[in-house]
Scaffold this motif. Structure first.
Motif, PDB file in Angstrom:
ATOM      1  N   GLN A  73       0.828  -1.202   0.000  1.00 49.42           N
ATOM      2  CA  GLN A  73       0.000   0.000   0.000  1.00 49.42           C
ATOM      3  C   GLN A  73       0.869   1.262   0.000  1.00 49.42           C
ATOM      4  OE1 GLN A  73      -2.622   0.414   3.395  1.00 49.42           O
ATOM      5  NE2 GLN A  73      -4.116   1.543   2.169  1.00 49.42           N
ATOM      6  N   ALA A  74       1.939   1.248   0.778  1.00 47.50           N
ATOM      7  CA  ALA A  74       2.831   2.403   0.839  1.00 47.50           C
ATOM      8  C   ALA A  74       3.507   2.647  -0.504  1.00 47.50           C
ATOM      9  CB  ALA A  74       3.877   2.199   1.937  1.00 47.50           C
ATOM     10  N   ALA A  75       3.927   1.555  -1.175  1.00 44.36           N
ATOM     11  CA  ALA A  75       4.600   1.691  -2.469  1.00 44.36           C
ATOM     12  C   ALA A  75       3.663   2.273  -3.510  1.00 44.36           C
ATOM     13  CB  ALA A  75       5.122   0.332  -2.919  1.00 44.36           C
ATOM     14  N   VAL A  76       2.428   1.811  -3.531  1.00 42.87           N
ATOM     15  CA  VAL A  76       1.456   2.313  -4.500  1.00 42.87           C
ATOM     16  C   VAL A  76       1.131   3.780  -4.230  1.00 42.87           C
ATOM     17  CG1 VAL A  76      -0.952   2.111  -5.246  1.00 42.87           C
ATOM     18  CG2 VAL A  76       0.455   0.056  -4.992  1.00 42.87           C
ATOM     19  N   GLN A  77       0.879   4.107  -2.974  1.00 39.70           N
ATOM     20  CA  GLN A  77       0.536   5.483  -2.636  1.00 39.70           C
ATOM     21  C   GLN A  77       1.688   6.434  -2.916  1.00 39.70           C
ATOM     22  OE1 GLN A  77      -0.698   5.026   1.454  1.00 39.70           O
ATOM     23  NE2 GLN A  77      -2.830   4.646   0.893  1.00 39.70           N
ATOM     24  N   SER A  78       2.898   5.987  -2.634  1.00 37.86           N
ATOM     25  CA  SER A  78       4.074   6.818  -2.877  1.00 37.86           C
ATOM     26  C   SER A  78       4.241   7.110  -4.358  1.00 37.86           C
ATOM     27  CB  SER A  78       5.319   6.127  -2.323  1.00 37.86           C
ATOM     28  OG  SER A  78       6.488   6.830  -2.675  1.00 37.86           O
ATOM     29  N   ARG A  79       4.120   6.069  -5.186  1.00 31.58           N
ATOM     30  CA  ARG A  79       4.279   6.264  -6.632  1.00 31.58           C
ATOM     31  C   ARG A  79       3.187   7.160  -7.185  1.00 31.58           C
ATOM     32  NH1 ARG A  79       9.375   5.126  -8.456  1.00 31.58           N
ATOM     33  NH2 ARG A  79      10.175   3.562  -7.007  1.00 31.58           N
ATOM     34  N   ALA A  80       1.956   6.967  -6.741  1.00 27.06           N
ATOM     35  CA  ALA A  80       0.857   7.799  -7.229  1.00 27.06           C
ATOM     36  C   ALA A  80       1.044   9.253  -6.807  1.00 27.06           C
ATOM     37  CB  ALA A  80      -0.469   7.262  -6.706  1.00 27.06           C
ATOM     38  N   ALA A  81       1.553   9.466  -5.602  1.00 26.55           N
ATOM     39  CA  ALA A  81       1.735  10.829  -5.102  1.00 26.55           C
ATOM     40  C   ALA A  81       2.858  11.565  -5.828  1.00 26.55           C
ATOM     41  CB  ALA A  81       2.025  10.795  -3.600  1.00 26.55           C
ATOM     42  N   GLU A  82       3.825  10.795  -6.344  1.00 25.97           N
ATOM     43  CA  GLU A  82       4.970  11.416  -7.014  1.00 25.97           C
ATOM     44  C   GLU A  82       4.650  11.872  -8.430  1.00 25.97           C
ATOM     45  OE1 GLU A  82       7.730   8.253  -6.681  1.00 25.97           O
ATOM     46  OE2 GLU A  82       8.225   8.666  -4.570  1.00 25.97           O
ATOM     47  N   GLY A  83       3.497  11.480  -8.929  1.00 23.78           N
ATOM     48  CA  GLY A  83       3.090  11.834 -10.286  1.00 23.78           C
ATOM     49  C   GLY A  83       2.518  10.620 -10.972  1.00 23.78           C
ATOM     50  N   PRO A  84       1.442  10.772 -11.740  1.00 25.01           N
ATOM     51  CA  PRO A  84       0.768   9.593 -12.294  1.00 25.01           C
ATOM     52  C   PRO A  84       1.615   8.791 -13.269  1.00 25.01           C
ATOM     53  CG  PRO A  84      -0.169  11.621 -13.186  1.00 25.01           C
ATOM     54  CD  PRO A  84       0.727  12.022 -12.070  1.00 25.01           C
ATOM     55  N   MET A  85       2.308   9.442 -14.196  1.00 25.54           N
ATOM     56  CA  MET A  85       3.195   8.735 -15.125  1.00 25.54           C
ATOM     57  C   MET A  85       4.008   9.764 -15.896  1.00 25.54           C
ATOM     58  SD  MET A  85       1.948   9.048 -18.491  1.00 25.54           S
ATOM     59  CE  MET A  85       2.263   7.498 -19.302  1.00 25.54           C
ATOM     60  N   TYR A  86       5.031   9.277 -16.636  1.00 24.10           N
ATOM     61  CA  TYR A  86       5.997  10.217 -17.202  1.00 24.10           C
ATOM     62  C   TYR A  86       6.276  10.006 -18.685  1.00 24.10           C
ATOM     63  CZ  TYR A  86       6.809   9.982 -12.177  1.00 24.10           C
ATOM     64  OH  TYR A  86       6.626   9.932 -10.833  1.00 24.10           O
ATOM     65  N   GLY A  87       6.005   8.829 -19.213  1.00 22.35           N
ATOM     66  CA  GLY A  87       6.403   8.551 -20.589  1.00 22.35           C
ATOM     67  C   GLY A  87       7.905   8.440 -20.744  1.00 22.35           C
TER      68      GLY A  87
END
Length: 446
Positions: A73-87
């Motif tokens: 849960q922490a890994a998912v929330q952290s990644r989502a909080a850092e920005g949805p995606m980058y290409g």
């Protein structure tokens, strides 16, 4: 149970979505499907507040159940909080790829995509490019996603599209043969071998009632591919990281495929697919090679984090012991129940997969050698009557399952697969109590 909220939602959905759903299997329960509000461990709660033991588990991706462990849960929330995606590439993609390559015997290199369908499409394209051939040999009753190459029925001499919108020209490049029939595969190679790019096969036919391979069957396919210069592609979208643990089904059966397709569990509940295999083959994907393959959302950081943390959790905890143990208890319990209530039916499954197929067999129930699910064992007195391939399940009592059995289970608070063909999945969130409650419901419903 009251289902008024689900009925109302389905009424609204029919006005804006074809069939009221976004994937056809979800509409299978009649007269309308259950709309889920949330998950809880091995359970779901529907829009009306009804609680069910859930053996669907997202159709397979949720090996851990509906509750994410704290680290996941922490890994998912952290990644989502850092920005949805980058290409652009991220480190988490590399870490996930390294984990898969380290644990799956045949995988030296991997390309992440966004669905199992996308993975099998890309694997077929890659095999055709590598071999310079056009035909793909598939198994009747197998499922490899919503793609033109495999939406094909018929046989090796008369393949036909199984869906409207698929040109006959696509079907002409597909060679369907019966699963568990090495003689049929050999005959197909004798006729078409010079133009067969690959054999595409599920290690266990898990989308059509769960059909186990006969001993030596995959070895025969491996030998035919070697003899004719074709690739062997294992479709492990369902079995990957569920059957055979971290080595997947290819480790369980000790088979070395050239390519493997993945999905479901490697995304930790988020959209995912992948093609893994020998470096000499996978590196022919662009930009390293000439086989075009690309996707905006491929290697999505949230999906990569969810998938990697799921597999790490499995590696560090007793996940496989737990889910496989419950799976065995379910299959053995079902074998006892059908011996008393429906001896013509067949219990199937392996590891954390289970199913009761409403076969029309005559004679005695399954012998002890198949009490843990049909194993295609010639010593079993039911050998001739058990399903040998997915197409055999179509001759089972599919209407009884859909119209009588599944609704009866639902009203007892148990959700099993939407039809006679899909598998049921055990998750880490399930308990012994869930198993006992489910077995009692089977007794009542049968």
């Amino acid at each position: 149970m009251n289902h008024e909220a689900s009925r109302s939602l389905y009424d609204r959905a029919l006005s804006v979505m074809p069939g009221g759903v976004n994937s056809s299997v979800r509409a299978a329960p009649q007269p309308y499907p259950i709309f889920v509000d949330r998950g809880d461990g091995g359970h779901v709660i529907d829009a009306d507040g009804n609680r069910y033991v859930d053996w669907i588990q997202g159709l397979g991706p949720l090996l851990l159940g509906h509750d994410m462990p704290e680290g996941l849960q922490a890994a998912v929330q952290s990644r989502a909080a850092e920005g949805p995606m980058y290409g652009m590439p991220t480190e988490i993609e590399v870490e996930h790829a390294e984990f898969v390559c380290r644990h799956v015997p045949s995988v030296e290199m991997i390309r992440f995509v966004n669905s199992g369908t996308e993975a099998t499409v890309s694997a077929c394209r890659l095999a055709r490019a590598i071999t310079g051939r056009n035909k793909i040999l598939i198994m009747q009753g197998g499922y490899h996603g919503a793609q033109e190459t495999t939406l094909v029925s018929g046989d090796a001499d008369d393949p036909k599209p199984s869906s409207a919108g698929v040109p006959q020209a696509f079907a002409d490049h597909t060679v369907p043969v019966p699963f568990n029939d090495p003689a049929a595969a050999e005959a197909a190679f004798e006729t078409h071998g010079d133009d067969i790019a690959a054999v595409l096969v599920e290690p266990i036919q898990a989308n059509m009632g769960i059909v186990y391979p006969e001993d030596g069957y995959h070895d025969e396919l491996r030998s035919l591919c070697d003899e004719y210069g074709s690739l062997l592609i294992f479709d492990e979208v369902i079995t990957g990281f569920r059957v055979g643990g971290l080595q997947c089904a290819q480790g369980k059966f000790d088979i070395d495929p050239d390519l493997t397709t993945f999905g479901k569990i490697i995304g930790g509940g988020f959209p995912v697919g992948a093609i893994g295999g020998k470096t000499e083959y996978v590196e022919q994907f662009s930009p390293a090679g000439d086989v075009f393959q690309a996707g905006t959302f491929s290697g999505h950081p949230v999906t990569m984090a969810a998938g990697l943390e799921t597999l790490r959790f499995c590696a560090e905890n007793d996940v496989y012991d737990h889910v496989n143990g419950l799976g065995r208890r379910l299959r053995e319990g079902l074998s006892d129940i059908v011996a008393d209530h429906a001896p013509e039916y067949t219990v199937v499954g392996s590891d954390s997969l289970f199913k009761l197929v409403f076969t029309r067999a005559d004679g005695a129930p399954q012998d002890e050698c198949c009490a843990n699910g049909c194993r295609q064992d010639h010593a079993c007195s039911r050998y001739d009557a058990c399903p040998k391939r997915g197409t055999d399940v179509r001759r089972a009592e599919t209407d009884r399952y859909a119209r009588l059995f599944r609704p009866a289970m639902r009203e007892q608070g148990i959700l099993v697969s939407q039809n006679q063909f899909e598998a049921n999945f055990v998750a880490y969130g399930h308990t012994e109590s869930d198993v006992e409650e489910t077995l009692e419901a089977y007794k009542e419903a049968l």
